[in-house]
Design a protein around this motif. Structure first.
Motif, PDB file in Angstrom:
ATOM      1  N   UNK A  41      16.198   5.015  -9.831  1.00  0.00           N
ATOM      2  CA  UNK A  41      17.206   6.062  -9.958  1.00  0.00           C
ATOM      3  C   UNK A  41      17.273   6.582 -11.384  1.00  0.00           C
ATOM      4  N   UNK A  42      17.500   7.893 -11.506  1.00  0.00           N
ATOM      5  CA  UNK A  42      17.575   8.424 -12.870  1.00  0.00           C
ATOM      6  C   UNK A  42      19.018   8.667 -13.316  1.00  0.00           C
ATOM      7  N   UNK A  43      19.995   8.193 -12.501  1.00  0.00           N
ATOM      8  CA  UNK A  43      21.381   8.383 -12.927  1.00  0.00           C
ATOM      9  C   UNK A  43      22.048   7.064 -13.342  1.00  0.00           C
ATOM     10  N   UNK A  44      21.201   6.006 -13.538  1.00  0.00           N
ATOM     11  CA  UNK A  44      21.764   4.702 -13.922  1.00  0.00           C
ATOM     12  C   UNK A  44      21.974   4.669 -15.437  1.00  0.00           C
ATOM     13  N   UNK A  45      22.904   5.526 -15.894  1.00  0.00           N
ATOM     14  CA  UNK A  45      23.061   5.698 -17.344  1.00  0.00           C
ATOM     15  C   UNK A  45      23.810   4.533 -17.970  1.00  0.00           C
ATOM     16  N   UNK A  46      23.465   4.245 -19.209  1.00  0.00           N
ATOM     17  CA  UNK A  46      24.146   3.197 -19.954  1.00  0.00           C
ATOM     18  C   UNK A  46      25.640   3.513 -20.001  1.00  0.00           C
ATOM     19  N   UNK A  47      26.451   2.503 -19.711  1.00  0.00           N
ATOM     20  CA  UNK A  47      27.892   2.685 -19.768  1.00  0.00           C
ATOM     21  C   UNK A  47      28.520   2.971 -18.430  1.00  0.00           C
ATOM     22  N   UNK A  48      27.689   3.383 -17.470  1.00  0.00           N
ATOM     23  CA  UNK A  48      28.301   3.665 -16.170  1.00  0.00           C
ATOM     24  C   UNK A  48      28.350   2.388 -15.332  1.00  0.00           C
ATOM     25  N   UNK A  49      29.144   2.450 -14.291  1.00  0.00           N
ATOM     26  CA  UNK A  49      29.311   1.290 -13.416  1.00  0.00           C
ATOM     27  C   UNK A  49      28.726   1.603 -12.049  1.00  0.00           C
ATOM     28  N   UNK A  64      35.546   0.789 -14.283  1.00  0.00           N
ATOM     29  CA  UNK A  64      35.608  -0.224 -13.225  1.00  0.00           C
ATOM     30  C   UNK A  64      35.406  -1.618 -13.832  1.00  0.00           C
ATOM     31  N   UNK A  65      36.173  -2.584 -13.334  1.00  0.00           N
ATOM     32  CA  UNK A  65      35.986  -3.958 -13.805  1.00  0.00           C
ATOM     33  C   UNK A  65      34.717  -4.535 -13.197  1.00  0.00           C
ATOM     34  N   UNK A  66      33.796  -5.028 -14.030  1.00  0.00           N
ATOM     35  CA  UNK A  66      32.582  -5.613 -13.469  1.00  0.00           C
ATOM     36  C   UNK A  66      32.891  -6.951 -12.780  1.00  0.00           C
ATOM     37  N   UNK A  67      32.059  -7.302 -11.816  1.00  0.00           N
ATOM     38  CA  UNK A  67      32.173  -8.598 -11.159  1.00  0.00           C
ATOM     39  C   UNK A  67      33.111  -8.620  -9.965  1.00  0.00           C
ATOM     40  N   UNK A  96      36.279   8.360  -8.773  1.00  0.00           N
ATOM     41  CA  UNK A  96      35.797   7.592  -7.630  1.00  0.00           C
ATOM     42  C   UNK A  96      36.660   7.839  -6.398  1.00  0.00           C
ATOM     43  N   UNK A  97      37.962   7.869  -6.580  1.00  0.00           N
ATOM     44  CA  UNK A  97      38.870   8.063  -5.452  1.00  0.00           C
ATOM     45  C   UNK A  97      38.559   9.370  -4.714  1.00  0.00           C
ATOM     46  N   UNK A  98      38.432  10.456  -5.480  1.00  0.00           N
ATOM     47  CA  UNK A  98      38.171  11.759  -4.866  1.00  0.00           C
ATOM     48  C   UNK A  98      36.804  11.762  -4.193  1.00  0.00           C
ATOM     49  N   UNK A 120      28.369  -6.630  -5.690  1.00  0.00           N
ATOM     50  CA  UNK A 120      29.399  -6.681  -6.730  1.00  0.00           C
ATOM     51  C   UNK A 120      29.364  -5.410  -7.585  1.00  0.00           C
ATOM     52  N   UNK A 121      30.443  -5.229  -8.346  1.00  0.00           N
ATOM     53  CA  UNK A 121      30.458  -4.115  -9.289  1.00  0.00           C
ATOM     54  C   UNK A 121      29.858  -4.605 -10.609  1.00  0.00           C
ATOM     55  N   UNK A 122      29.062  -3.748 -11.222  1.00  0.00           N
ATOM     56  CA  UNK A 122      28.447  -4.115 -12.518  1.00  0.00           C
ATOM     57  C   UNK A 122      28.567  -2.937 -13.482  1.00  0.00           C
ATOM     58  N   UNK A 123      28.491  -3.260 -14.770  1.00  0.00           N
ATOM     59  CA  UNK A 123      28.418  -2.222 -15.793  1.00  0.00           C
ATOM     60  C   UNK A 123      26.992  -2.197 -16.294  1.00  0.00           C
ATOM     61  N   UNK A 124      26.448  -1.022 -16.501  1.00  0.00           N
ATOM     62  CA  UNK A 124      25.067  -0.911 -16.983  1.00  0.00           C
ATOM     63  C   UNK A 124      25.094  -0.958 -18.506  1.00  0.00           C
ATOM     64  N   UNK A 125      24.433  -1.981 -19.035  1.00  0.00           N
ATOM     65  CA  UNK A 125      24.473  -2.197 -20.485  1.00  0.00           C
ATOM     66  C   UNK A 125      23.365  -1.435 -21.203  1.00  0.00           C
ATOM     67  N   UNK A 126      22.207  -1.379 -20.578  1.00  0.00           N
ATOM     68  CA  UNK A 126      21.113  -0.652 -21.224  1.00  0.00           C
ATOM     69  C   UNK A 126      20.196  -0.073 -20.169  1.00  0.00           C
ATOM     70  N   UNK A 127      19.404   0.882 -20.568  1.00  0.00           N
ATOM     71  CA  UNK A 127      18.528   1.586 -19.638  1.00  0.00           C
ATOM     72  C   UNK A 127      17.332   2.058 -20.446  1.00  0.00           C
ATOM     73  N   UNK A 128      16.167   1.516 -20.144  1.00  0.00           N
ATOM     74  CA  UNK A 128      14.989   1.990 -20.860  1.00  0.00           C
ATOM     75  C   UNK A 128      13.853   2.308 -19.911  1.00  0.00           C
ATOM     76  N   UNK A 129      13.019   3.243 -20.353  1.00  0.00           N
ATOM     77  CA  UNK A 129      11.880   3.680 -19.556  1.00  0.00           C
ATOM     78  C   UNK A 129      10.837   2.574 -19.544  1.00  0.00           C
ATOM     79  N   UNK A 130      10.235   2.315 -18.415  1.00  0.00           N
ATOM     80  CA  UNK A 130       9.175   1.305 -18.336  1.00  0.00           C
ATOM     81  C   UNK A 130       7.877   1.928 -18.800  1.00  0.00           C
ATOM     82  N   UNK A 131       7.205   1.240 -19.689  1.00  0.00           N
ATOM     83  CA  UNK A 131       5.926   1.758 -20.167  1.00  0.00           C
ATOM     84  C   UNK A 131       4.938   1.802 -18.998  1.00  0.00           C
ATOM     85  N   UNK A 132       4.222   2.888 -18.929  1.00  0.00           N
ATOM     86  CA  UNK A 132       3.171   2.979 -17.907  1.00  0.00           C
ATOM     87  C   UNK A 132       3.661   3.428 -16.543  1.00  0.00           C
TER      88      UNK A 132
END
Ligand SMILES: [Zn+2]
Lengths: 344, 803
Positions: free
Chosen positions: B79-87, B138-141, B227-229, B45-57
Motif C-alpha cells: 500500500x502506498x498510503x501507509x504513511x509514517x504517523x498514521x494508524x 488512535x490508541x495503538x494495541x 474515522x467516525x464519518x 489490532x490497532x497500530x501506529x506506523x513508526x516508519x516507512x521506507x522504500x524497499x531497494x530493488x
C-alpha cells in the motif's frame, strides 16, 4: 352271469373309465360306448325282454337307475372338462400386463396455467365472476385511473413497455378493474387473470408473467373481509391454517395497502435460503380500493367500499413446484414441461 | 438504503436487538433486513506506523515499522498510503483472516511479521485503495474490530415504498422506529455557529425551486474525514472522498436533505436557478456529458450550468483537493421536475431519489446548518455569507377523520382516543371531538397523507394489520355471470392435453425478421422501449413461437414433439386468442398387437390425417356445424398438404405440413405439421361486446345449437358397396358429397378403400347405408337407390366409371 351282475360290472367299468376321461372327445366316445344306440347298456336293456317276468322288472329298474347315474356323471364330467379346457385356452392367451401401454401418452398442461386455473376455480366456486381485458391497453387504465400520478416514483414499481403515448403493455391485470367498473355498477365481484409485462429480467423476474387479480365492491366491504378472503384463498392454494402475515405496504390504487406473506413452505418458518432466513415468503398484494380509483370510474366512495388483491402466478408455481428460476417456465424445454403432467 | 444501527442510536434509545427492530419495521410497513458489518477477526489490532521506507530493488513494496504500544513489528506492504504517523489495522502473524493464517514472510532479507489491512480483507464490500487508515490519534494495541465495529455493528437495510420518503434518512427511520416501538425520538435542531452573515447576490426563477439556500465557507482545508464519518459512510455503502464531500453525503444520509458543495473559486459571477436552455450541455461529477432539455432545472453561473438541480453537480465546479472556498447549497426542488430530468438522463442519484419522494420542507435549514458547522469544525474555515430565497413556510394541512369512517373501512371500530394516540406517536398532532378528529399533517408526511383514508391506514398500521381478525363476507350474487370464455379456454386446454399435446407458453414478443423468415403475417405493433432487440414487436401469430420451441427442443436432442399454445396475438386495433398446434416425430408407440406367442412393438409417426383428427374432434366438441376444408395457400405450408378450416362459411384457421423448403431453411424435419385456429376476439374498446364476433370459434361455441334427442330407428338398415374409378386428382369428398346429396334414404356413407389404377385414375370404394323410418327396405329398393346414385355420379362426374 346273471343280468344283475352284468349290469353292476358294467356300471363299475363305466364309472372307472369316465373317471379316467380327461378330454371331451374321450367322454363322448364313452357315452357312445355305454349309452349309445349300440352301446353296452342299450344292448343289455334290449336283452331284458328275454328274461323271466319277475327278473325283468328288477333288472329294468336297475338298468334305468344305472343309465341315469351314468348320464349324470357324464354331464358333470363334461362341464368340468369344458371349464378346464376354457381355462387352458385362456391361459394360453396370457397377457403380460406389465408391458408398456400402446398409443400416445397424455399431454401436460403448462405449470403456470395449471396454477392459474386452479386459483381461478377457487374464486369461481366462491361466487366471483371472471373478467378480461386486452394485453395492450390504454395508459389511463394502467396508471391514471388507478391513481398513479404522472411523474410519481410509484410508476417505477412497474417499469412498463410502451407502444406509444397512449398505449402500453399492461403492467398488471388491475386494468381489468377499471374496465369492469366503467361498465358495471356495484356490486362487483370479479377475478381477472392473464399475461402482464414489465421491463425486468432475472432469476425471479420475467418481462412477461401472469397475474390473478380480484376485486369486490359493495356497500359494506371491509379490511377485515379482505383478511378473510385472503385467508380462504391461501388455505385453499397451500394448506389449511398456513401462517399468514399482513404487512403495511403501498399501492396507488389501494388504501390501506398490504403485502401478504405466508410461512415459508420450504423450512416451515425455521429460516432457509428461499425465505432469506426470515421464515416468510411474500405471496401477494392487497388492499382497500382507493377512493381516487372510485372517483375515476364514477363510483361514490362514500357509499361503496371495495377490496382488491393480486398475485403473480409464476411466483406461486415456483413455490409449489420448487422451481428455482422463472426463466425455466418460458424456455419450453420438453424435459421441463413434461415434469408437470397431471392435475396437481 | 443501508443504515448502521449505531447511527440510529443517536436518535433512539433501545435495548432491542437490531434483528428484531428490522422485523418490526417490516411488519409495520418499512421492509427491513439486518446484516453484520464485515467479519469479526480476533487478533486484529490497532497500530501506529513508526516508519516507512522504500524497499531497494522493488517498485511497489515498502517496509514499515509499526507499534502496538508494547512492541514493534516489521511489516512489508504494497500500500502506498501507509504513511509514517498514521494508524491502521494490523494482523500479526498467527491471526486468521478469512480462513488463511498470516505467517512470517521473508522478502529480500526482511521478515514481515504480519499484515496491514484494508476493509475488503476484513469482509467489507467497499472500494479500498491501499490499507484502511484510522484516525491519527488512535490508541495503538486496541482490538481493531472493536474500534471499527467489524463483526459487531449491525446494518439495517430498508426498502421503502415510494410514498415513504420520510424514512430515507437515519433521522427519519429513527423517528419511525420510535413511533412503532412507542419510545422517545431524540431530535435536535441546529443553528449556524456564526452570526452576522451577509447575503449573496442570487437570482431565482420562482417556478424552478420551492426554496434555495446557500452558505459560503471560506478557508476550509480539504482532507480525509474523521474515522467516525468515514466508517458511517462505508457502513452505509458510500465511499468516503474528502471531508467536504463526505459531510454533504453524511448529512444527506442522516437528515435526508440533499446538499451540494461547489468550489466557489470556480464559479463565474453570480449564481442563479433557472430552466435549462435547449441543447445546453453539462459535464457532471461522474465525468459524463449530458444534453439538457428546456424543462430541466439547473444551477448556473454567468457562463454555464454548474449543476443539474437535485440530480448531480457539475464536474468543472466540483470540490477537489485544492478547494478552500465553498458554496454549500441546500434546496427544495420540485419532485416532478427532478424525476423527469433524472428519468430522461437515465441518471438516478441518492439526491434525486430523495427529491422524487419529497423531502421534509421544515428541516432544510437545520440540516444545512449542521453540515456547515461540521465542515468548519472538521476542516476549519469560516462561514461568511448566506443566501436565502424567500421561504414559503409550511403550514400543516388539516385532515378531518370521522370515527365512523374507521369502522366503515376497517370493519371494526378503533376508539377515538386510541386513534389520536397512534397518530401522535407518528408525529401527527390531533384535536378530538366526540365524533371525529382533526389531524395536522407534518411536513415530512405531507405528500403521503392527504385524506381521511390515509389516516385510517396509519391507524391500522400502528394497531397492527394482523390484529384485525378476519371476517368472511357474503359474495354478492346478483352480479354473478358464468364466464363462458373461461370455460371455453379451459376445456380447449383439457382437450388438447387429452389429445396428448403438451402446452407451451412463449413470449408475446418477437422480431420482424423471425416472421419474415417463416413467411407468417408480420407484426403490427412495436414496443417503443423494448428490452431486447429480438423482442421488439408483438406477435400476430403463434406459429413463430411454436416453431422456435421446436428448434430449441431439437437442439436439445428431443425429436418427438407434440405441443400446443393458447395465447393472445396482438393487432393494431384488437387482440385475438389463438390456438396453435405443432407435431413432429413419433406420435405413439408400444406393444401394438399380439399374434400367437409374439407381441409386436410398433411406432406411429404423426401424419396429416392425425392432425386433422385433432382439429376435427375439437371442432365437433365445440359443436361446430358445417366444417369445410379448402385448399390453403400459406407460403410456409406444403401447397399440396394443407387446408383452410372453414366453419359456417368463415375462415377460422388452417392446418398442414410445413413447406419442405422452409423446413430445410429452418433446419427442421420435413415431417412436421402445424395448425392455428382463431379462438376469440378481444376488443380494446371497453364498451364493445366481443363475444358475438363472427369467424371465431368462441362465437361458434356460444351459438352452437343445443342437442336434442332423435327417435331411435325401428327398422333395419341395408348396406351396399359401390366402387367408382375417377381421375386421381378428384377429391374423395367430391364423390362422397355427390352421393350424400342423392336421395333421402341414405343414412351414412363410409369410405373404405382408395387405390390408384392405371391412366392416372383411382378407385374409390364406398359403403352406403340406407334406412327408412317407416318400413324395412327391400333389396330391390336398395338396388334401385344405388342405380340412382350411379346415374347422378355419371352426370356430375362424366369420366367416372364403375369398377
Ligand atoms: Zn424458508
Amino acid at each position: 352271469m346273471n343280468p344283475v351282475e352284468e349290469l353292476n360290472n358294467l356300471r363299475e367299468e363305466a364309472l372307472r373309465e369316465l373317471a379316467g376321461a380327461e378330454e371331451l372327445k374321450v367322454l363322448e366316445s364313452l357315452r357312445v360306448a355305454f349309452l349309445g344306440k349300440k352301446g353296452k347298456l342299450t344292448t343289455i336293456l334290449k336283452s331284458i325282454g328275454k328274461l323271466p317276468q319277475d327278473e325283468r322288472k328288477e333288472t329294468g329298474a336297475l338298468s334305468n337307475k344305472i343309465k341315469k347315474e351314468l348320464e349324470a356323471c357324464i354331464k358333470e364330467k363334461s362341464s368340468t372338462l369344458k371349464a378346464s379346457s376354457l381355462e387352458m385356452k385362456m391361459a394360453d392367451e396370457r397377457m403380460d400386463i406389465t408391458l408398456p401401454q400402446h398409443g400416445s401418452v397424455t399431454g401436460a398442461a403448462h405449470p403456470v396455467n395449471s396454477v392459474l386455473i386452479e386459483i381461478c376455480e377457487i374464486f369461481i366456486s366462491m361466487g366471483f365472476s371472471m373478467a378480461e381485458g386486452p394485453e395492450v391497453d390504454f395508459e389511463k387504465y394502467n396508471f391514471e385511473m388507478l391513481n398513479f400520478p404522472e411523474d410519481h416514483p410509484a410508476r417505477d414499481m412497474q417499469d412498463t413497455f410502451y407502444i406509444n403515448n397512449e398505449l402500453l403493455l399492461r403492467a398488471h391485470t388491475s386494468t381489468v378493474q377499471i374496465r369492469t367498473m366503467l361498465v358495471q355498477p356495484p356490486p362487483v365481484a370479479i377475478i381477472a387473470s392473464g399475461k402482464v409485462y414489465r421491463k425486468d429480467a432475472d432469476q425471479t423476474h420475467s418481462p412477461m408473467f401472469h397475474q390473478i387479480e380480484g376485486l369486490m365492491v359493495d356497500r359494506a366491504v371491509t379490511f377485515k373481509d379482505l383478511r378473510g378472503i385472503v385467508r380462504i384463498l391461501l388455505d385453499n392454494i397451500f394448506h389449511k391454517d398456513i401462517p399468514i402475515r399482513f404487512r403495511p405496504s403501498f399501492f396507488p390504487f389501494t388504501e390501506p395497502s398490504a403485502e401478504v406473506d405466508i410461512g415459508c413452505t420450504v423450512c416451515n418458518g425455521a429460516g432457509c435460503k428461499m425465505c432469506k432466513d426470515s421464515g416468510w415468503l411474500e405471496i401477494m398484494g392487497c388492499g382497500m380500493v382507493d377512493p381516487n380509483v372510485f372517483d375515476s370510474v364514477g363510483i361514490d366512495p362514500l357509499r361503496f367500499t371495495g377490496l382488491a388483491f393480486g398475485m403473480g402466478v409464476e411466483r406461486i408455481a415456483m413455490l409449489k413446484y420448487r422451481i428455482p428460476d422463472i426463466r425455466m417456465l418460458f424456455t419450453n424445454n420438453m424435459r421441463f414441461n413434461l415434469q408437470f403432467r397431471g392435475l396437481r | 438504503m443501508k443504515i448502521p444501527f449505531s447511527w440510529l442510536k443517536d436518535f433512539i434509545d433501545t435495548d432491542m436487538p437490531p434483528e428484531r427492530v428490522a422485523e418490526i419495521l417490516t411488519e409495520t410497513g418499512v421492509e427491513a433486513g439486518c446484516e453484520v458489518f464485515g467479519n469479526d477477526t480476533p487478533g486484529v489490532i490497532t497500530v501506529k506506523i513508526l516508519s516507512n521506507e522504500k524497499r531497494v530493488g522493488t517498485e511497489k513494496l515498502r517496509k514499515c515499522v509499526v507499534t502496538d504500544g508494547k512492541r514493534d513489528y516489521t511489516v512489508i506492504t504494497g500500500a502506498n498510503n501507509a504513511l509514517t504517523g498514521s494508524c491502521a489495522l494490523f494482523a500479526p502473524a498467527g491471526v486468521t483472516i478469512e480462513g488463511n493464517e498470516i505467517a512470517h514472510r521473508e522478502m529480500g532479507g526482511v521478515t514481515s511479521e504480519g499484515m496491514l489491512l484494508s476493509l475488503q480483507e476484513l469482509g467489507v464490500a467497499c472500494q479500498d485503495e491501499g490499507i484502511f487508515l484510522l484516525d491519527d490519534n488512535t490508541t495503538p494495541g486496541c482490538d481493531g474490530c472493536e474500534e471499527t465495529g467489524l463483526g459487531r455493528e449491525r446494518i439495517i437495510e430498508i426498502e421503502a415504498t415510494p410514498n415513504r420518503g420520510d424514512v430515507l434518512s437515519v433521522r427519519g427511520l429513527g423517528r419511525e422506529i420510535a413511533a412503532v416501538l412507542g419510545i422517545e425520538f431524540k431530535d435536535r435542531n441546529y443553528a449556524l455557529t456564526e452570526v452576522g452573515l451577509e447575503e449573496l447576490p442570487f437570482e431565482i426563477d420562482d417556478s424552478s425551486a420551492h426554496r434555495y439556500r446557500g452558505i459560503v465557507i471560506k478557508g476550509a482545508v480539504v482532507k480525509p474525514s474523521s474515522l467516525l464519518v468515514r466508517l458511517r459512510l462505508i457502513k452505509s455503502g458510500l465511499q468516503p472522498i474528502n471531508n467536504i464531500v463526505d459531510i454533504t453525503n453524511y448529512i444527506l444520509y442522516q437528515e435526508g436533505q440533499p446538499l451540494h458543495a461547489f468550489d466557489l473559486s470556480k464559479l463565474k459571477g453570480n449564481l442563479r436557478v433557472r430552466r435549462a436552455i435547449d441543447k445546453e450541455e453539462i459535464k457532471t461529477i461522474d465525468k459524463e456529458v449530458y444534453r439538457l432539455a428546456p424543462g430541466d432545472v439547473v444551477i448556473a453561473d454567468d457562463k454555464s450550468a454548474v449543476a443539474v438541480a437535485g440530480v448531480m453537480g457539475g464536474y468543472d465546479t466540483r470540490v477537489d483537493n485544492e478547494t478552500s472556498d465553498i458554496f454549500l447549497e441546500a434546496a427544495l426542488f420540485d419532485p416532478g421536475d427532478v424525476r423527469r430530468t433524472s428519468k430522461r438522463l437515465g441518471l438516478q442519484t441518492d439526491s434525486s431519489y430523495r427529491f422524487e419522494r419529497s423531502i421534509d420542507f421544515d428541516r432544510l435549514e437545520s440540516a444545512q446548518n449542521l453540515a456547515a458547522n461540521l465542515i468548519v469544525s472538521a476542516g476549519g474555515g469560516k462561514i461568511e455569507k448566506l443566501f436565502n430565497s424567500t421561504p414559503q413556510p409550511y403550514s400543516p394541512k388539516e385532515v378531518i377523520l370521522k370515527f365512523s369512517e374507521i369502522e366503515r373501512i376497517l370493519g371494526e371500530p378503533v376508539e377515538g382516543e386510541k386513534a389520536v394516540q397512534y397518530l401522535s406517536r407518528l408525529g401527527i398532532a390531533c384535536k378530538m371531538t366526540d365524533k371525529s378528529l382533526t389531524a395536522a399533517i407534518p411536513a415530512f408526511r405531507a405528500s403521503d397523507i392527504e385524506r381521511p383514508v390515509d389516516l385510517i391506514e396509519e391507524i391500522a398500521r400502528v394497531q397492527g394489520y394482523n390484529n384485525f381478525a378476519p371476517s368472511y363476507p357474503r359474495i354478492p350474487s346478483e352480479c354473478f355471470k358464468v364466464n363462458q370464455s373461461f370455460l371455453f379456454e379451459s376445456r380447449t386446454r383439457d382437450f388438447m392435453v387429452a389429445c396428448s399435446l403438451n402446452e407451451v407458453v412463449n413470449y408475446t414478443f418477437l422480431d420482424e425478421k423471425s416472421c419474415d423468415d417463416l413467411g407468417v403475417t408480420p407484426p403490427e405493433v412495436a414496443i417503443s422501449n423494448y428490452l431486447n432487440i429480438n423482442h421488439s414487436h408483438l406477435r400476430t401469430s403463434l406459429i413463430p413461437g411454436v416453431i422456435h420451441t421446436t428448434i430449441e427442443n431439437i437442439r436439445q436432442g428431443i425429436a418427438d414433439i407434440a405441443i400446443f399454445e393458447l395465447s393472445t396475438c396482438i393487432f393494431t386495433n384488437h387482440e385475438e386468442k389463438r390456438l396453435a398446434i405443432l407435431v413432429t416425430g413419433k406420435e405413439a408407440g408400444g406393444f401394438g398387437f399380439k399374434k400367437g406367442k409374439i407381441s409386436f412393438s410398433t411406432e406411429e409417426a404423426w401424419s396429416f390425417l392425425k392432425i386433422k383428427r385433432i382439429v376435427n374432434n375439437y371442432l365437433s366438441m365445440l359443436g361446430a356445424p358445417a366444417v369445410e376444408y379448402r385448399v390453403e395457400d400459406l407460403s410456409f405450408l406444403h401447397p399440396y398438404e394443407s387446408a383452410k378450416i372453414v366453419v359456417n362459411g368463415q375462415e377460422t384457421g388452417f392446418f398442414g405440413k410445413i413447406n419442405p423448403g422452409k423446413a430445410d431453411f429452418l433446419d427442421l424435419p420435413k415431417d412436421l405439421w402445424l395448425a392455428e385456429l382463431k379462438l376469440s376476439f378481444i376488443s380494446r374498446d371497453v364498451h364493445e361486446k366481443t363475444a358475438d364476433k363472427a369467424g371465431y370459434l368462441y362465437n361458434i361455441f356460444l351459438s352452437a345449437k343445443g342437442r336434442a334427442f332423435k327417435e331411435l330407428p325401428k327398422y333395419p338398415s341395408i348396406a351396399r358397396d359401390l366402387a367408382v374409378v375417377v381421375d386421381e386428382k378428384l377429391d374423395a369428398e367430391t364423390v362422397i358429397g355427390e352421393v350424400r346429396r342423392c336421395a333421402g334414404l341414405i343414412e351414412d356413407v363410409n369410405l373404405f378403400d382408395i387405390y390408384f389404377v392405371e391412366g392416372q385414375k383411382k378407385s374409390i370404394a364406398l359403403s352406403i347405408v340406407f334406412r327408412a323410418v317407416d318400413r324395412t327396405l327391400l333389396d330391390e329398393e336398395a338396388d334401385a337407390l344405388i342405380a340412382d346414385i350411379v346415374k347422378r355420379l355419371k352426370k356430375k362426374i362424366p369420366d367416372m366409371t364403375l369398377r
